[in-house]
Design an enzyme around this catalytic site. Sequence first.
Site, PDB file in Angstrom:
ATOM      1  CB  THR A   1      -0.913  -0.073   1.230  1.00  0.00           C
ATOM      2  OG1 THR A   1      -1.575  -1.291   1.346  1.00  0.00           O
ATOM      3  CG2 THR A   1      -1.892   1.129   1.252  1.00  0.00           C
ATOM      4  CD  GLU A   2      -1.297   5.217  -1.385  1.00  0.00           C
ATOM      5  OE1 GLU A   2      -0.456   5.587  -2.201  1.00  0.00           O
ATOM      6  OE2 GLU A   2      -2.219   5.362  -1.353  1.00  0.00           O
ATOM      7  CB  ALA A   3       5.378   2.837  -2.236  1.00  0.00           C
TER       8      ALA A   3
ATOM      9  CD1 TRP B   1       3.186   6.733  -2.240  1.00  0.00           C
ATOM     10  CD2 TRP B   1       3.569   5.998  -4.496  1.00  0.00           C
ATOM     11  NE1 TRP B   1       1.860   6.309  -3.059  1.00  0.00           N
ATOM     12  CE2 TRP B   1       2.390   5.921  -4.477  1.00  0.00           C
ATOM     13  CE3 TRP B   1       4.337   5.730  -5.878  1.00  0.00           C
ATOM     14  CZ2 TRP B   1       1.490   5.406  -5.428  1.00  0.00           C
ATOM     15  CZ3 TRP B   1       3.417   5.166  -6.637  1.00  0.00           C
ATOM     16  CH2 TRP B   1       2.031   5.219  -6.588  1.00  0.00           C
TER      17      TRP B   1
END
Lengths: 387, 394
Positions: free
Chosen positions: B150-152, B301
Amino acid sequence: MPFTINKEEKKMKVAMIGWEYPPFKAGGLATHCYGLTRSLADKNAKVFFFMPKTKHKTSSDKKNLRIIEVGETDIFPYDRPDSKEIQGQFFEAVYKYNALVAAKVNVSIKTNGKFDVVHCHDWLTMKAGIAIKEETGIPLVLTIHSTEYDRSGWVYPNQWFIDIEKEGMEKADRIIAVSNFTKNVIVEKYGIHPDKIIVVHNAVYPLEEGHKQEIVLFLGRLTIQKGAEFFLKAANKVLDYEPDTRFVVAGTGDMLPQLVHQAVDMDISNRVIFTGRLTDDEVKHIYGISSVYVMPSVSEPFGITALEAISAGTPTIASKTAGFSEAFNNCLRVDFWDTDEMANKIISLLRYDTLHRTLAKEGRREINLFTWDRVADKTINVYNEVV
Amino acid sequence: MTSVCIYFEVHQPMRLNRFSVFNIGGDNGHPSNYFDHKLNQQIFEKVAHKCYLPTNNLLLDLINKYDGKFRISYSLTGTFVDYCQQHLPEVLDSFKELFKTGAVDLIEGTYYHSLSSLYDELDEFEEQVKMHRQMIKRVFNYKPRVFRNTEAIYDNRIAKKVAEMGYKGIITEGTEKILHWRSPNYLYKPVNTDLKVLLRNYTLSDDVGFRFSAQQWPGHPLTADKYAQWMSRCEGDLVNLFMDYETFGEHHWDDTGIFGFLSHFPGEVLKYKHIDFVTVSEAVERYQPVGDIDVPWAISWADEERDVSTWLGNDMQVACFNELKNIGRKVKEKGDKDLGDTWRRLQTSDHLYYVSTKGMEDGAVHAYFSHYDGPYDGFINYMNILQDLKQKIG
């Protein structure tokens, strides 16, 4: 040539005409004039503040700021013409004050030299501003803190006020509005060109946080404009879920009897305290110890009380349309009529400690942006446009 | 040779209904009523027509035009695929078409785009990854080799778990926090396990994702040949361009020229003989790590901070997160499937994202993505729902 604080240059000289000034104070206009004149004086503008003579002695400790008291009057800026105390005298008293101020400013010009700008606040002082401008050609700046539409809660606004306001707005060289909300009213209801209107949001001298109690606070004039009846309706709903909550209605006004009656009818009068008019110190104290401040105004050009509450670490629920709400991020917003949502937010603030803590912390951080210094800077920019 | 590796995150959260304190413990029917199905369908259909369908069509044409030399990868979240199946199956069909070209790779993730990788135990995380794996198997008959959290979100613990689950590579942010002086244009290896880490080149990625339509940006207007030239000057094995799929047509509307840019992009890049395109799987097959990375605290990120403060940056977010974890324990004890599903849908990271109070630039981005009147409303609504769910579990 922009006005600067450089000592070599001529000081900007301002004739400001107000109606109220601490310690004589009925609303945000006084707070604004106080903060603005002091910060202008600190920025080396020379300010002559004209105001009615009152029982309280008003004075200034600043070299650049002179308070000049004129005549005597019994009118408050938020009075209605049908107010009992001054029945029949109202219009005469207004004209009389304005004529006296205009004369006083002219005397001042003869002894102290011409002013660079005349700056008036709201309808009460507009006649004087117009007269001075017409006689001397000094540019006129007008700050609108509220319009007749606001004060009447948009119910039967009085044409006499509207006509004065409209004339003043038309003749002013620049208008300062305390919010975009008010700017829109000026454009739409008074037909003024938007380019002439500059929005300058209000500011606050931060207050101290007190020892918080489970108090939900309303503070303001008890008039139709301020929406206290919606506060009581929300209180009634909150008490079904959080029966230990106390509600404080601080302030006075023509709706007081009706509101007391409403509380009794809803059978919540044992949880609601009506304080009447509070002294400055009492106001500071109640902001400090309250857990939630609610500003459910029907019509609110700005709402300095919200800034005051937040500066005292009290999370605030404000009317969506209040000028304050458009300028401030760390607050909760509701439609003034949506008392279910108002109650939802009050209960959430009482129950969810993290919500309360975050709003208090972030609110106080954001408050630091709302300084009178900034208001003075923006006001000077307006002066520079017309000088 | 330098390879360009493009990956798109395709995700839609299940936004919540308005839920006041008065609804808590009330008779509000099935827990699926927590979700604003009408709003969700509207937004999904809007984005589908502005972004998913036109971008898929364009990319399919481009893959065919360049005979498979243009290669891309997708991460489709479970909630996104659910939306497709419920509202617009043709969106999913067009992803299947793309996948059939052989030039498209698929990436694993948590089914619910959740923060389960940050829980004290990783059992829930593992279950959500397996759910995603089963979904990709069912819909595409494929087994992804590269994982994107999730979201890096990434740290050593997550890397270790992902390696244990059999993945060859993992995607995260190429932030200086972990790279220091080193370049993101290589593969790295976690200090504690055997896995290849792909690092997002955030400058080049954000040139498109964030800055494409920013007129005050010196790079504006960004043309495909200019962008390809920047890429041609990159040193290293691999330039990783990772972005939200909604960049195309939704974050940047059609009239910004984003589709024109995209349609010229592969051709301009392929003019350079020393550059090619690879999928994420090909990247980890072809290249070898050049160094170790040690990430004891989670990075991501998101936002300027590139950490997890986007979701857990204030007390309100932490309170919701802890409540979610507590509810999880109870849900698992009780074993109620419906409540379990609901709990998982509530784990989608977006619910916490809406509660972020970050100011300045990031705050503006947060407001853009939120359907609430600010983070405080987001908190009240989400917390009220969590309280209700807690009561339902008993």
